[in-house]
Scaffold this motif. Structure first.
Motif, PDB file in Angstrom:
ATOM      1  N   LEU A 198       0.837  -1.199   0.000  1.00  0.00           N
ATOM      2  CA  LEU A 198       0.000   0.000   0.000  1.00  0.00           C
ATOM      3  C   LEU A 198       0.871   1.248   0.000  1.00  0.00           C
ATOM      4  N   LEU A 199       1.979   1.196   0.744  1.00  0.00           N
ATOM      5  CA  LEU A 199       2.893   2.341   0.761  1.00  0.00           C
ATOM      6  C   LEU A 199       3.553   2.540  -0.602  1.00  0.00           C
ATOM      7  N   GLY A 200       3.618   1.484  -1.396  1.00  0.00           N
ATOM      8  CA  GLY A 200       4.184   1.607  -2.731  1.00  0.00           C
ATOM      9  C   GLY A 200       3.180   1.973  -3.800  1.00  0.00           C
ATOM     10  N   ALA A 201       1.905   2.121  -3.421  1.00  0.00           N
ATOM     11  CA  ALA A 201       0.860   2.412  -4.404  1.00  0.00           C
ATOM     12  C   ALA A 201       0.855   3.885  -4.772  1.00  0.00           C
ATOM     13  N   ARG A 202       0.435   4.147  -6.005  1.00  0.00           N
ATOM     14  CA  ARG A 202       0.202   5.516  -6.463  1.00  0.00           C
ATOM     15  C   ARG A 202      -1.306   5.769  -6.432  1.00  0.00           C
ATOM     16  N   LEU A 203      -1.702   6.803  -5.747  1.00  0.00           N
ATOM     17  CA  LEU A 203      -3.117   7.090  -5.539  1.00  0.00           C
ATOM     18  C   LEU A 203      -3.477   8.444  -6.115  1.00  0.00           C
ATOM     19  N   VAL A 204      -4.756   8.578  -6.462  1.00  0.00           N
ATOM     20  CA  VAL A 204      -5.266   9.858  -6.960  1.00  0.00           C
ATOM     21  C   VAL A 204      -6.503  10.228  -6.155  1.00  0.00           C
ATOM     22  N   ALA A 205      -6.690  11.520  -5.962  1.00  0.00           N
ATOM     23  CA  ALA A 205      -7.895  11.996  -5.297  1.00  0.00           C
ATOM     24  C   ALA A 205      -9.083  11.862  -6.247  1.00  0.00           C
ATOM     25  N   ALA A 206     -10.248  11.549  -5.690  1.00  0.00           N
ATOM     26  CA  ALA A 206     -11.454  11.379  -6.506  1.00  0.00           C
ATOM     27  C   ALA A 206     -11.833  12.679  -7.196  1.00  0.00           C
ATOM     28  N   ASP A 207     -12.428  12.552  -8.369  1.00  0.00           N
ATOM     29  CA  ASP A 207     -12.921  13.735  -9.077  1.00  0.00           C
ATOM     30  C   ASP A 207     -13.945  14.462  -8.215  1.00  0.00           C
ATOM     31  N   GLY A 208     -13.858  15.777  -8.225  1.00  0.00           N
ATOM     32  CA  GLY A 208     -14.837  16.574  -7.504  1.00  0.00           C
ATOM     33  C   GLY A 208     -14.642  16.602  -6.003  1.00  0.00           C
ATOM     34  N   VAL A 218      -3.433  13.972   1.007  1.00  0.00           N
ATOM     35  CA  VAL A 218      -4.435  13.829  -0.044  1.00  0.00           C
ATOM     36  C   VAL A 218      -4.192  14.834  -1.163  1.00  0.00           C
ATOM     37  N   SER A 219      -3.791  16.039  -0.801  1.00  0.00           N
ATOM     38  CA  SER A 219      -3.550  17.081  -1.803  1.00  0.00           C
ATOM     39  C   SER A 219      -2.454  16.679  -2.775  1.00  0.00           C
ATOM     40  N   ALA A 220      -1.506  15.876  -2.295  1.00  0.00           N
ATOM     41  CA  ALA A 220      -0.373  15.475  -3.142  1.00  0.00           C
ATOM     42  C   ALA A 220      -0.662  14.208  -3.947  1.00  0.00           C
ATOM     43  N   CYS A 221      -1.821  13.599  -3.728  1.00  0.00           N
ATOM     44  CA  CYS A 221      -2.146  12.344  -4.423  1.00  0.00           C
ATOM     45  C   CYS A 221      -2.626  12.634  -5.849  1.00  0.00           C
ATOM     46  N   ASP A 222      -1.676  12.680  -6.768  1.00  0.00           N
ATOM     47  CA  ASP A 222      -2.012  12.900  -8.174  1.00  0.00           C
ATOM     48  C   ASP A 222      -1.543  11.754  -9.063  1.00  0.00           C
ATOM     49  N   GLY A 223      -1.140  10.632  -8.421  1.00  0.00           N
ATOM     50  CA  GLY A 223      -0.750   9.445  -9.173  1.00  0.00           C
ATOM     51  C   GLY A 223       0.684   9.421  -9.630  1.00  0.00           C
ATOM     52  N   THR A 224       1.479  10.468  -9.310  1.00  0.00           N
ATOM     53  CA  THR A 224       2.855  10.510  -9.803  1.00  0.00           C
ATOM     54  C   THR A 224       3.858   9.872  -8.847  1.00  0.00           C
ATOM     55  N   LEU A 225       3.613   9.953  -7.556  1.00  0.00           N
ATOM     56  CA  LEU A 225       4.562   9.425  -6.571  1.00  0.00           C
ATOM     57  C   LEU A 225       3.937   8.308  -5.756  1.00  0.00           C
ATOM     58  N   GLU A 285     -11.408   2.950   0.781  1.00  0.00           N
ATOM     59  CA  GLU A 285     -12.680   2.244   0.914  1.00  0.00           C
ATOM     60  C   GLU A 285     -13.853   3.180   0.639  1.00  0.00           C
ATOM     61  N   ARG A 286     -13.754   4.393   1.141  1.00  0.00           N
ATOM     62  CA  ARG A 286     -14.837   5.364   0.940  1.00  0.00           C
ATOM     63  C   ARG A 286     -14.826   5.977  -0.467  1.00  0.00           C
ATOM     64  N   GLY A 287     -13.732   5.780  -1.205  1.00  0.00           N
ATOM     65  CA  GLY A 287     -13.670   6.299  -2.565  1.00  0.00           C
ATOM     66  C   GLY A 287     -13.157   7.711  -2.668  1.00  0.00           C
ATOM     67  N   LEU A 288     -12.608   8.269  -1.576  1.00  0.00           N
ATOM     68  CA  LEU A 288     -12.010   9.604  -1.641  1.00  0.00           C
ATOM     69  C   LEU A 288     -10.638   9.551  -2.312  1.00  0.00           C
ATOM     70  N   LEU A 289      -9.919   8.462  -2.069  1.00  0.00           N
ATOM     71  CA  LEU A 289      -8.671   8.177  -2.784  1.00  0.00           C
ATOM     72  C   LEU A 289      -8.862   6.910  -3.599  1.00  0.00           C
ATOM     73  N   LEU A 290      -8.267   6.886  -4.782  1.00  0.00           N
ATOM     74  CA  LEU A 290      -8.404   5.753  -5.683  1.00  0.00           C
ATOM     75  C   LEU A 290      -7.063   5.322  -6.223  1.00  0.00           C
ATOM     76  N   PRO A 291      -6.877   4.022  -6.473  1.00  0.00           N
ATOM     77  CA  PRO A 291      -5.635   3.572  -7.096  1.00  0.00           C
ATOM     78  C   PRO A 291      -5.476   4.197  -8.482  1.00  0.00           C
ATOM     79  N   SER A 292      -4.273   4.681  -8.773  1.00  0.00           N
ATOM     80  CA  SER A 292      -4.023   5.265 -10.079  1.00  0.00           C
ATOM     81  C   SER A 292      -4.002   4.163 -11.125  1.00  0.00           C
ATOM     82  N   GLU A 293      -4.579   4.454 -12.292  1.00  0.00           N
ATOM     83  CA  GLU A 293      -4.568   3.482 -13.381  1.00  0.00           C
ATOM     84  C   GLU A 293      -3.257   3.514 -14.143  1.00  0.00           C
ATOM     85  N   ALA A 294      -2.436   4.534 -13.871  1.00  0.00           N
ATOM     86  CA  ALA A 294      -1.163   4.674 -14.594  1.00  0.00           C
ATOM     87  C   ALA A 294      -0.186   3.606 -14.147  1.00  0.00           C
TER      88      ALA A 294
END
Length: 494
Positions: free
Chosen positions: A394-404, A445-452, A485-494
């Protein structure tokens, strides 16, 4: 095999009559106009009547007859139902003679470009108690379940307690084969009529709950069961199971492992008891214990006992002369069993085949985007993703914040100006969860853009806040898992 209320030829003639008259949801809406359509949705038929009263066309007659509950001249009804002979319609119980002409004896409800056949709604027979074998049409509970059902393509689907067949009608859009059951022979006749009228073929079986399909498994099972809680008295088959309390819902959960194919879902509406000194969530979670099923059980409403009893007595238009005694006996049972409230919600179970099934029981009382079912399967998908993650992965995952995703702040004005009391992350669509967070989680959460990877983000935060990276990572893992789980953060598809 249960027969429809009309012969195959009669069904074909009735279908032709409804089709050629334009008796569909769109046809009715265009005929009565926007005001009539909005009013009809709230059981206010004044505008619908104003737009059709005195009009001789067949659609106007059908609207007055089956939507507004009016008595119509025999000649007008015969013309509206042609080519179905009026004598056949009367014999089948579609219409009945009364003073001044004919009135609807059954309800034919336009449902999109399809039709549903049921007993006449209580509102069309004011003051007349519903008979014990009354078959409901489209209502709030059936609509809620239809909106909550997962609509993925499946091979086999089962509608337990089908009633007039509304859930089976929806299942037919994405299931190769539909089976529907009911304890009531009358309900099965209506379901058979609904199926035939819409050129659908369902397997219809009579029996109590799962008895008719013992030994069989399905990819999807839905049920709007007779979930009303009480002492176990049966007065109306559409609401009363004959089981005391919430036992019928616990029984459905217990049956699920024997009903579902691997990966299959069971979804049903349920009532559960809030007992004094007992956590309702623990009670409902206990139904799932030992089943091996993944479960997401959400409470959408809570009713106090008096409001609950009055609601269901009114729903059946029970005799006003006996209502006080019925209400007193029902409420005495609530008191004797220390029941302080009744919860209503959706139970979704999945045969996931996991040794560590995910079980969540929670309140979801905020407004959500419909259909709810579109958000249910992604919840289980996120659970699967989380189950595959160790803390390290999980610590190695890239995450993105949900749209909206939206940040909300609550602040109090004091001598030093505005002071932020709380910060909240809110989903502005979908399930619309709102989570209180601290500044560190906000920064993450603000930094979760899927890049790191998450680990790299935490290292940056640890350096900025002079914290130990390992300690921060240990604290972050369960928080991040909850946000996923709540869908505020999502696994990046990249």
């Amino acid at each position: 095999m249960t027969d429809a209320i009309l012969s195959p030829d009669g069904i074909a003639r009735l279908r032709e009559a409804l089709t050629t008259a334009g008796y569909t949801s769109l046809g009715i809406a265009e005929r009565i106009g926007p005001a009539g359509t909005v009013g009809m949705q709230h059981n206010d038929l004044r505008a619908a009547l104003r737009s059709t009263t005195g009009a001789p066309d067949r659609l106007a007659t059908l609207i007055r007859l089956f939507v507004c509950g009016q008595t119509e001249p025999e000649q007008a009804v015969a013309a509206a139902l042609a080519p179905l002979p009026l004598a056949d319609a009367i014999e089948a119980g579609l219409v009945e003679p009364v003073a001044g002409g004919l009135r609807a004896a059954l309800e034919i409800e336009a449902y999109g470009d399809q039709w549903i056949v049921s007993d006449v709604d209580a509102g069309m027979r004011p003051g007349q108690p519903l008979p014990p074998d009354h078959v409901l049409g489209v209502g709030g509970a059936s609509t809620t379940l239809a909106q909550s059902t997962i609509r993925r393509p499946v091979g086999t689907a089962l509608d337990l307690g089908t009633g007039c067949g509304i859930q089976a009608l929806h299942l037919s859009t994405h299931a190769a084969r539909v089976t529907a059951t009911d304890l009531s022979e009358r309900a099965l006749r209506f379901a058979a009529t609904t199926a035939a009228l819409n050129r659908l073929d369902w397997e219809l079986l009579r029996g109590d709950l799962t008895d008719p399909v013992a030994g069989r498994r399905f990819d999807l099972v839905v049920s709007n069961p007779p979930f009303v809680v009480g002492p176990g008295t049966t007065t109306h088959t559409y609401r009363d199971s004959g089981r005391a309390g919430d036992a019928v819902c616990a029984e459905l959960v217990a049956a699920a492992p024997r009903l579902l194919n691997e990966g299959g879902y069971l979804q049903f509406l349920a009532n559960w008891l809030h007992v004094t000194g007992e956590d309702w969530a623990d009670r409902v979670a206990g139904w799932v214990a030992g089943t091996g099923l993944d479960a997401w059980i959400i409470q959408r409403e809570v009713s106090d006992p008096v409001g609950y009893v009055n609601l269901w007595l009114a729903d059946a238009s029970e005799d006003p002369a006996t209502q006080p005694a019925r209400a007193a006996a029902w409420l005495d049972w609530f008191d004797a069993n220390k029941i302080e409230a009744v919860g209503l919600g959706l139970v979704t179970l999945r045969a996931g085949g996991h040794d560590d099934p995910a079980v969540r029981v929670e309140d979801l009382r905020q407004a959500v985007d419909q259909p709810l079912g579109a958000h249910v399967e992604p919840w289980f998908d996120r659970q699967d993703w989380l189950r595959r993650q160790s803390a390290d992965s999980l610590l190695g995952a890239r995450l993105v914040a949900a749209d909206g995703l939206q940040l909300r702040q609550e602040a109090t004005r004091g001598p030093q100006g505005w002071q932020v009391d709380r910060q909240l992350l809110a989903l502005t669509e979908g399930l619309r969860w709102v989570e209180q967070i601290d500044p560190l989680v906000l920064a993450l959460v603000s930094a979760c853009d899927g890049t790191l990877p998450l680990r790299d983000q935490l290292d940056v935060l640890a350096a900025a806040h002079q914290a130990e990276p390992a300690v921060l990572a240990e604290a972050a893992v369960p928080i991040v898992a909850h946000l996923v789980e709540r869908g505020l953060l999502l696994p990046s598809e990249a």
